[in-house]
Write a protein that holds these residues in place. Structure first.
Motif, mmCIF file in Angstrom:
data_model
loop_
_atom_site.group_PDB
_atom_site.id
_atom_site.type_symbol
_atom_site.label_atom_id
_atom_site.label_comp_id
_atom_site.label_asym_id
_atom_site.label_seq_id
_atom_site.Cartn_x
_atom_site.Cartn_y
_atom_site.Cartn_z
ATOM 1 N N GLN A 27 0.851 -1.188 0.000
ATOM 2 C CA GLN A 27 0.000 0.000 0.000
ATOM 3 C C GLN A 27 0.891 1.244 0.000
ATOM 4 O O GLN A 27 2.038 1.192 0.445
ATOM 5 N N PRO A 28 0.369 2.400 -0.488
ATOM 6 C CA PRO A 28 1.177 3.628 -0.511
ATOM 7 C C PRO A 28 1.712 4.045 0.859
ATOM 8 O O PRO A 28 2.764 4.674 0.949
ATOM 9 N N LEU A 29 0.997 3.687 1.931
ATOM 10 C CA LEU A 29 1.439 4.055 3.269
ATOM 11 C C LEU A 29 2.757 3.405 3.661
ATOM 12 O O LEU A 29 3.429 3.847 4.600
ATOM 13 N N ALA A 30 3.172 2.373 2.939
ATOM 14 C CA ALA A 30 4.372 1.624 3.312
ATOM 15 C C ALA A 30 5.617 2.500 3.329
ATOM 16 O O ALA A 30 6.493 2.318 4.188
ATOM 17 N N LEU A 31 5.733 3.424 2.407
ATOM 18 C CA LEU A 31 6.911 4.294 2.375
ATOM 19 C C LEU A 31 7.004 5.103 3.663
ATOM 20 O O LEU A 31 8.069 5.174 4.292
ATOM 21 N N HIS A 32 5.911 5.708 4.070
ATOM 22 C CA HIS A 32 5.903 6.471 5.317
ATOM 23 C C HIS A 32 6.260 5.572 6.495
ATOM 24 O O HIS A 32 7.035 5.976 7.384
ATOM 25 N N GLN A 33 5.718 4.362 6.510
ATOM 26 C CA GLN A 33 6.011 3.461 7.619
ATOM 27 C C GLN A 33 7.491 3.108 7.684
ATOM 28 O O GLN A 33 8.075 3.064 8.769
ATOM 29 N N ALA A 34 8.090 2.842 6.546
ATOM 30 C CA ALA A 34 9.514 2.505 6.532
ATOM 31 C C ALA A 34 10.351 3.659 7.084
ATOM 32 O O ALA A 34 11.254 3.457 7.911
ATOM 33 N N HIS A 77 17.775 0.442 13.623
ATOM 34 C CA HIS A 77 18.753 0.894 12.633
ATOM 35 C C HIS A 77 18.762 -0.021 11.421
ATOM 36 O O HIS A 77 19.417 0.279 10.412
ATOM 37 N N ASP A 78 18.046 -1.161 11.493
ATOM 38 C CA ASP A 78 18.056 -2.160 10.421
ATOM 39 C C ASP A 78 16.647 -2.322 9.863
ATOM 40 O O ASP A 78 15.856 -3.158 10.319
ATOM 41 N N VAL A 79 16.304 -1.469 8.900
ATOM 42 C CA VAL A 79 14.985 -1.496 8.259
ATOM 43 C C VAL A 79 15.177 -1.756 6.768
ATOM 44 O O VAL A 79 16.013 -1.105 6.123
ATOM 45 N N VAL A 80 14.424 -2.693 6.225
ATOM 46 C CA VAL A 80 14.473 -3.012 4.800
ATOM 47 C C VAL A 80 13.106 -2.740 4.186
ATOM 48 O O VAL A 80 12.068 -3.115 4.760
ATOM 49 N N TYR A 81 13.110 -2.079 3.045
ATOM 50 C CA TYR A 81 11.881 -1.750 2.313
ATOM 51 C C TYR A 81 11.756 -2.710 1.131
ATOM 52 O O TYR A 81 12.576 -2.689 0.207
ATOM 53 N N PHE A 82 10.734 -3.567 1.187
ATOM 54 C CA PHE A 82 10.499 -4.528 0.110
ATOM 55 C C PHE A 82 9.558 -3.896 -0.916
ATOM 56 O O PHE A 82 8.372 -3.683 -0.642
ATOM 57 N N ALA A 83 10.096 -3.603 -2.099
ATOM 58 C CA ALA A 83 9.309 -2.914 -3.128
ATOM 59 C C ALA A 83 8.120 -3.748 -3.596
ATOM 60 O O ALA A 83 7.089 -3.210 -3.994
ATOM 61 N N HIS A 84 8.253 -5.064 -3.573
ATOM 62 C CA HIS A 84 7.160 -5.983 -3.926
ATOM 63 C C HIS A 84 6.554 -5.649 -5.290
ATOM 64 O O HIS A 84 5.347 -5.674 -5.489
ATOM 65 N N GLY A 85 7.432 -5.298 -6.215
ATOM 66 C CA GLY A 85 7.000 -5.024 -7.576
ATOM 67 C C GLY A 85 6.544 -3.604 -7.833
ATOM 68 O O GLY A 85 6.274 -3.228 -8.982
ATOM 69 N N ALA A 86 6.442 -2.793 -6.782
ATOM 70 C CA ALA A 86 5.990 -1.414 -6.952
ATOM 71 C C ALA A 86 7.131 -0.537 -7.464
ATOM 72 O O ALA A 86 8.308 -0.819 -7.215
ATOM 73 N N ASP A 87 6.756 0.517 -8.170
ATOM 74 C CA ASP A 87 7.749 1.471 -8.654
ATOM 75 C C ASP A 87 8.162 2.378 -7.493
ATOM 76 O O ASP A 87 7.321 2.955 -6.808
ATOM 77 N N SER A 119 9.967 5.704 -6.633
ATOM 78 C CA SER A 119 10.392 6.926 -7.304
ATOM 79 C C SER A 119 11.785 7.348 -6.857
ATOM 80 O O SER A 119 12.296 6.896 -5.820
ATOM 81 N N ALA A 120 12.381 8.247 -7.630
ATOM 82 C CA ALA A 120 13.708 8.754 -7.294
ATOM 83 C C ALA A 120 13.683 9.493 -5.960
ATOM 84 O O ALA A 120 14.604 9.360 -5.144
ATOM 85 N N ASP A 121 12.620 10.270 -5.722
ATOM 86 C CA ASP A 121 12.512 10.990 -4.454
ATOM 87 C C ASP A 121 12.418 10.016 -3.282
ATOM 88 O O ASP A 121 13.051 10.215 -2.232
ATOM 89 N N ALA A 122 11.620 8.947 -3.454
ATOM 90 C CA ALA A 122 11.474 7.962 -2.386
ATOM 91 C C ALA A 122 12.793 7.250 -2.119
ATOM 92 O O ALA A 122 13.161 7.018 -0.958
ATOM 93 N N ARG A 123 13.504 6.912 -3.173
ATOM 94 C CA ARG A 123 14.793 6.241 -2.996
ATOM 95 C C ARG A 123 15.782 7.137 -2.255
ATOM 96 O O ARG A 123 16.554 6.660 -1.408
ATOM 97 N N GLU A 124 15.741 8.420 -2.562
ATOM 98 C CA GLU A 124 16.636 9.345 -1.876
ATOM 99 C C GLU A 124 16.305 9.427 -0.397
ATOM 100 O O GLU A 124 17.194 9.416 0.465
ATOM 101 N N GLN A 125 15.003 9.496 -0.065
ATOM 102 C CA GLN A 125 14.587 9.547 1.329
ATOM 103 C C GLN A 125 14.991 8.279 2.079
ATOM 104 O O GLN A 125 15.501 8.337 3.210
ATOM 105 N N LEU A 126 14.767 7.142 1.443
ATOM 106 C CA LEU A 126 15.119 5.868 2.074
ATOM 107 C C LEU A 126 16.630 5.772 2.292
ATOM 108 O O LEU A 126 17.094 5.349 3.357
ATOM 109 N N ARG A 155 17.514 0.089 3.327
ATOM 110 C CA ARG A 155 17.819 -0.639 2.092
ATOM 111 C C ARG A 155 16.547 -1.004 1.354
ATOM 112 O O ARG A 155 15.539 -1.384 1.954
ATOM 113 N N VAL A 156 16.589 -0.893 0.026
ATOM 114 C CA VAL A 156 15.466 -1.286 -0.826
ATOM 115 C C VAL A 156 15.756 -2.648 -1.433
ATOM 116 O O VAL A 156 16.820 -2.863 -2.017
#
Length: 348
Positions: A185-192, A200-210, A212-219, A225-226
């Motif tokens: 869900q879109p809320l996942a980025l905010h949660q991560a 200190h060890d959080v991984v963001y599983f894209a699960h096939g979703a796109d 964005s460059a802005d999101a990658r920079e924030q993460l 890690r994505v």
């Protein structure tokens, strides 16, 4: 819950129904009530408690299917932090009974309006599975919502244990552990981004979703890690604890807890059956007190507010009860003034 379409006319109810006359003691056995509350979670329980203490004839209807049943403990509730949800419900039910409120275990099949001339709402008939009907002057819907989870093997089975949805509810309990967030869900980025406060060890599983460059920079800035690719399922160890997230290509990323933002589906069939308006997000529209667009109907808790935690829902139940009691008071006073004037007119 199923909303039936059959209509009920005012002829089905005796002339003394909805009179508002208070009788002392328990309401047990009375099907003519001031308020029926549908839903036995925190919102419904607190509404019933306030109304029972206000000496209103109130019944709480509970189907026994709380949303937080999978959770072992609840958190963030002042003085109740760490309490099992079932214990809170039991304590609330005991308090309501102590003040003379009725507790009825059962599923509501329909709620129908009874109208006077010119469309003025006279009251409601609440029909339960099994045929029992309750008549009430006002209704509080506290029927909550259901969490629609992604079809990832293991997610539903471990829901509320080491597969979680709310950092404020569960983040502290998994602090400093390897955490994953599945982007269903879109809320996942905010949660991560948020969960980085707990580990200190959080991984963001894209699960096939796109992503964005802005999101990658924030993460990246947060040190998160994505992991690209589809999630295939959860991996559980021999100790019945989450061991990792299995990817569709065979990789396993070790994790001790996973957050999965669900899709929130309100249990609002009874509300929409009564004609209550909904907002663009699909939730019933209420004012600050929980009053809906249908006269005589209030909504409290997750059925109208998906963000409400247990303590928030309890507060909303209290606010709805106080506003509803004020509404009943206005009706009571109008009737009593009418009766008073009539009595004066016929007195010698």
């Amino acid at each position: 819950m199923t909303q039936h379409s059959n209509n009920v006319s005012s002829n089905n109810v005796g002339s003394d129904d909805f009179s508002g006359n208070r009788v002392s003691g328990s309401n047990a056995g009375s099907d003519n009530l001031d308020v029926v509350i549908v839903g036995g979670g925190a919102a419904g329980l607190n509404a019933a408690l306030v109304l029972a203490r206000a000496r209103r004839r109130v019944a709480l209807l509970d189907s026994g299917e709380p949303r937080n049943a999978p959770a072992v403990h609840m958190h963030g509730f002042l003085s109740r932090d760490g309490m099992p949800p079932a214990d809170l419900r039991a304590a609330g039910r005991a308090e309501i009974e102590r003040y003379g409120g009725d507790l009825i275990d059962g599923r509501v099949e329909s709620v129908e309006r009874i109208e006077r001339l010119a469309g003025t709402v006279r009251g409601f008939v609440v029909r339960l599975a099994g045929g029992r009907a309750l008549r009430a002057r006002r209704i509080v819907m506290a029927t909550g919502l259901r969490d629609e989870l992604p079809a990832i093997p293991g997610v539903r089975e471990r829901w509320g244990r080491d597969v979680l949805h709310c950092p404020y509810c569960h983040g502290y309990e998994v602090a400093d552990q390897p955490i994953g967030v599945i982007a269903d869900q879109p809320l996942a980025l905010h949660q991560a981004l948020l969960l980085r406060q707990w580990s200190h060890d959080v991984v963001y599983f894209a699960h096939g979703a796109d992503v964005s460059a802005d999101a990658r920079e924030q993460l990246a800035a947060r040190g998160i890690r994505v992991v690209e690719g589809q999630v295939g399922g959860l991996v559980v160890g021999d100790d019945d604890r989450l061991a990792g997230v299995g990817m569709a290509d065979g990789r396993v990323v070790p994790r001790a807890a996973v957050f999965v933002p669900p899709r929130f589906i309100p249990n609002d069939a009874l509300l929409t059956g009564l004609g209550c308006e909904k907002d663009a997000a699909g939730f019933v529209v209420t004012d600050a007190s929980g009053r809906t667009s249908v006269p005589g109907v209030w909504a409290a808790g997750n059925v109208a507010d998906p963000r409400a935690q247990v303590i928030t829902a309890a507060g909303q139940g209290s606010a709805a009860a106080i506003a509803l009691n004020g509404d009943l008071l206005e009706e009571d006073v109008d009737r009593e003034v009418h009766d008073h004037r009539r009595a004066l007119a016929v007195s010698p």
